[in-house]
Design an enzyme around this catalytic site. Structure first.
Site, PDB file in Angstrom:
ATOM      1  N   GLY A  23       0.464  -1.602  -0.163  1.00 15.86           N
ATOM      2  CA  GLY A  23      -0.159   0.252   0.253  1.00 15.86           C
ATOM      3  C   GLY A  23       0.881   1.054   0.074  1.00 15.86           C
ATOM      4  O   GLY A  23       0.486   2.309  -0.723  1.00 15.86           O
ATOM      5  N   ASP A  42      11.165   2.775   5.857  1.00 18.40           N
ATOM      6  CA  ASP A  42      10.233   1.586   6.016  1.00 18.40           C
ATOM      7  C   ASP A  42      11.748   0.699   6.705  1.00 18.40           C
ATOM      8  O   ASP A  42      12.618   0.610   6.728  1.00 18.40           O
ATOM      9  CB  ASP A  42      10.382   0.700   4.506  1.00 18.40           C
ATOM     10  N   PRO A  66       5.773 -15.578  -0.567  1.00 12.43           N
ATOM     11  CA  PRO A  66       6.511 -17.292  -0.779  1.00 12.43           C
ATOM     12  C   PRO A  66       5.626 -18.331  -0.513  1.00 12.43           C
ATOM     13  O   PRO A  66       5.462 -19.541  -0.856  1.00 12.43           O
ATOM     14  CB  PRO A  66       7.217 -17.020   0.689  1.00 12.43           C
ATOM     15  N   LYS A  67       3.975 -18.288   0.477  1.00  9.60           N
ATOM     16  CA  LYS A  67       3.452 -18.898   0.485  1.00  9.60           C
ATOM     17  C   LYS A  67       2.527 -19.335  -0.350  1.00  9.60           C
ATOM     18  O   LYS A  67       2.436 -20.739  -0.681  1.00  9.60           O
ATOM     19  CB  LYS A  67       1.872 -18.310   1.183  1.00  9.60           C
ATOM     20  N   ALA A 198      -5.926 -21.495  13.407  1.00  7.19           N
ATOM     21  CA  ALA A 198      -7.241 -22.253  12.632  1.00  7.19           C
ATOM     22  C   ALA A 198      -7.470 -20.385  11.992  1.00  7.19           C
ATOM     23  O   ALA A 198      -8.372 -20.693  11.128  1.00  7.19           O
ATOM     24  CB  ALA A 198      -8.049 -22.017  13.208  1.00  7.19           C
ATOM     25  N   GLU A 204      -2.784 -22.813   5.115  1.00  8.26           N
ATOM     26  CA  GLU A 204      -2.415 -22.319   4.457  1.00  8.26           C
ATOM     27  C   GLU A 204      -0.916 -23.163   4.455  1.00  8.26           C
ATOM     28  O   GLU A 204      -0.697 -23.953   3.530  1.00  8.26           O
ATOM     29  CB  GLU A 204      -2.217 -21.271   4.066  1.00  8.26           C
ATOM     30  N   ARG A 226     -12.411 -18.365  11.012  1.00  2.00           N
ATOM     31  CA  ARG A 226     -13.177 -17.037  11.642  1.00  2.00           C
ATOM     32  C   ARG A 226     -13.452 -15.565  10.328  1.00  2.00           C
ATOM     33  O   ARG A 226     -12.407 -15.547   9.943  1.00  2.00           O
ATOM     34  CB  ARG A 226     -12.536 -16.122  12.699  1.00  2.00           C
ATOM     35  N   ASP A 334      -4.354  -3.062   5.882  1.00  2.00           N
ATOM     36  CA  ASP A 334      -4.102  -3.932   6.830  1.00  2.00           C
ATOM     37  C   ASP A 334      -4.265  -3.182   8.445  1.00  2.00           C
ATOM     38  O   ASP A 334      -5.836  -3.609   9.478  1.00  2.00           O
ATOM     39  CB  ASP A 334      -3.536  -5.034   7.985  1.00  2.00           C
ATOM     40  N   HIS A 472     -16.091 -25.594 -21.628  1.00  2.55           N
ATOM     41  CA  HIS A 472     -16.212 -27.138 -21.277  1.00  2.55           C
ATOM     42  C   HIS A 472     -15.238 -27.653 -21.759  1.00  2.55           C
ATOM     43  O   HIS A 472     -14.373 -27.608 -22.859  1.00  2.55           O
ATOM     44  CB  HIS A 472     -17.799 -28.234 -21.996  1.00  2.55           C
TER      45      HIS A 472
END
Length: 499
Positions: A23, A42, A66-67, A198, A204, A226, A334, A472
């Site tokens: 961001g 930063d 990386p995930k 969780a 992941e 959640r 965030d 299809h």
């Protein structure tokens, strides 16, 4: 000067951005496009294990990038096993090399870090690897990793500091546990792993660790995922269990002890039931905490300039133009209260903010119907409302849920995972059966969801879906043939790929 108007104060910069994540960088580059003097501060505070990283923020260094690459490593392992059924002679035992994977992933991340530095330089954005703290109105202190301090002033500020993983606050958590901030650059294979939490991060990571052949257990305090549709969350959990991931439900760790040092070593985890006095113990090589993340807002001097935060969560309340209660200070990403915590949202908000501040735009970031994907072994794509939220908003009698299982053609030859992939749309019957929730569980869920997200933005209805001819044989065509409602209770089991 007699009789002259008082001149405005000269600032060092038009805009100083605290935080070099997705961001913050998007806002910086956009503001620079309008010939503004922009600075980005930063600084990565090392994790308790000492892990640190370069410019680019959470997504690039220790999350999405990386995930997804490690998720791909797990998918390739499954593809190798499937390939035998397609005529490929693959050795019976397939081995995975953790060090080789992490080296490749970290090399890619390093190239991205460098690319961001170059992009800022080309756009004449000043970048400092320093920790930013407000010290007074329009003034900020930047402290580098050697402790050297500088003071800068700016007309406007943007807070884009993001979040960091939360720890449990129990004996041994910071000494012996890792977080997702450590996992992707871990210099050794984690071995038998306990994932605590969780969240989507927990599931992941558990998914790809199991996918590369590790023994994985997930310890869950209450519910999975959640905030997400619970029908989908439970289907994800069931699929993970069927594929060998163990779940310890309604327990929380109360102590982590080291049995043996090493790479990996051995740890003992003592956990207590959330609804009784029962205590259990288990031994693992690695314990990874993924219990949530906290906003990085409490140590940047906000109280000095009067920016209000939610004292409980650390989140910053803002207007619909991302303005805090202090007019010259904005916030994105965030750290915002009651907003979606996703990289593309922060990027969009940052760009649009710069356009409003410096180009006369009036376009605001739209936080509704934001698509997202959870990269569990069976990927989950979603856009719009969960079933629970739709019921809450419109009333159960005013929604119709159409759903079906489907079987990807590619999975029929290895004959695996039939009636596991699942499609669901939630329609508002009082509004021409407008689709208010879109959910898919299956391969390439993100690719499937992205296009439908645009359709939802345009007011997609069930009738329009029904009149769309499917491609299809692909997974996404299931959304053009949904006919069974949940209310009917009719079977949605599939016998073959074509329903």
């Amino acid at each position: 000067m007699n009789g002259a108007e008082e001149l405005p104060e000269m600032y060092d910069y038009d805009l100083i951005i605290i935080g070099g994540g997705s961001g913050g960088l998007a806002a910086a580059k956009e503001a620079a496009r309008f010939n503004k003097r922009v600075m980005v501060l930063d600084f990565v505070t090392p994790t308790p294990l000492g892990t640190r990283w370069g410019l680019g923020g959470t997504c690039v260094n220790v999350s999405c990038i990386p995930k997804k690459l490690m998720h791909q490593a797990a998918l390739l392992g499954q593809a190798l096993r499937d390939s035998r059924n397609y005529g490929w002679n693959v050795e019976e035992t397939i081995k995975h090399d953790w060090e080789r994977m992490t080296e490749a992933v970290q090399n890619h991340i390093g190239s991205l870090n460098w690319g961001y530095r170059v992009a800022l330089r080309e756009k004449k954005v000043t970048y400092e690897n320093a920790y930013g703290q407000f010290v007074g109105p329009h003034r900020i202190k930047a402290t580098n990793n050697k402790g050297k301090e500088k003071i800068y002033s700016a007309e406007k500020f943007l807070i884009a500091t993001g979040e960091r993983p939360r720890y449990l606050g129990i004996p041994g958590d910071k000494e012996y546990c890792i977080s997702s901030d450590d996992l992707f650059s871990l210099p050794y294979c984690p071995g038998k792993t306990l994932v605590v939490g969780a969240s989507y991060v927990a599931l992941e990571c558990a998914g790809f660790l199991a996918g590369i052949g590790l023994d994985v257990t997930v310890m869950v305090r209450s519910i999975l995922l959640r905030g997400f549709d619970q029908d989908m969350a439970n289907k994800i959990g069931e699929h993970m269990e069927e594929h060998g991931i163990k779940f310890i439900r309604q327990f929380v760790p109360i102590k982590v002890e080291q049995i043996e040092a090493g790479t990996p070593g051995r740890l003992r985890v003592v956990a207590q039931s959330t609804n009784s006095e029962e205590i259990i113990e288990g031994e693992y090589n690695t314990v990874m905490l993924a219990i949530g993340r906290d906003a990085c807002t409490r140590k940047i001097g906000l109280e000095t300039v009067g920016v209000k935060i939610n004292e409980k969560t650390g989140k910053i309340p803002v207007t619909d133009e991302e303005q805090t209660n202090v007019p010259y200070i904005y916030a994105i990403g965030d750290i915002l209260e009651d907003k979606v915590e996703l990289t593309p949202v922060a990027i969009q908000a940052g760009r649009l903010l710069a356009q409003r501040l410096y180009a006369g735009s009036t376009v605001k970031c739209d936080y509704e119907n934001v698509p997202t994907t959870v990269f569990t072994p069976l990927e989950y794509g979603a856009c719009g409302l969960s079933e629970e939220k739709a019921v809450e908003k419109f009333g159960e009698e005013n929604i119709e849920v159409y759903h079906s299982y489907f079987w990807p053609l590619e999975w029929t030859i290895p004959s695996r995972d039939n009636n596991k992939c699942y499609a669901k749309i939630i329609c508002n019957t009082k509004d021409n059966e407008r689709v208010v929730g879109f959910h898919v569980l299956g391969p390439n869920a993100g690719e499937v969801t992205q296009g439908f997200a645009a359709a939802l933005k345009c007011g997609l209805t069930k009738k329009q879906l029904d009149s769309t001819i499917g491609i299809h044989p692909v997974c996404a065509e299931v959304f053009t043939t949904l006919s069974v409602t949940k209310r009917s209770g009719a079977s949605i089991l599939q016998a073959g790929c074509u329903g």
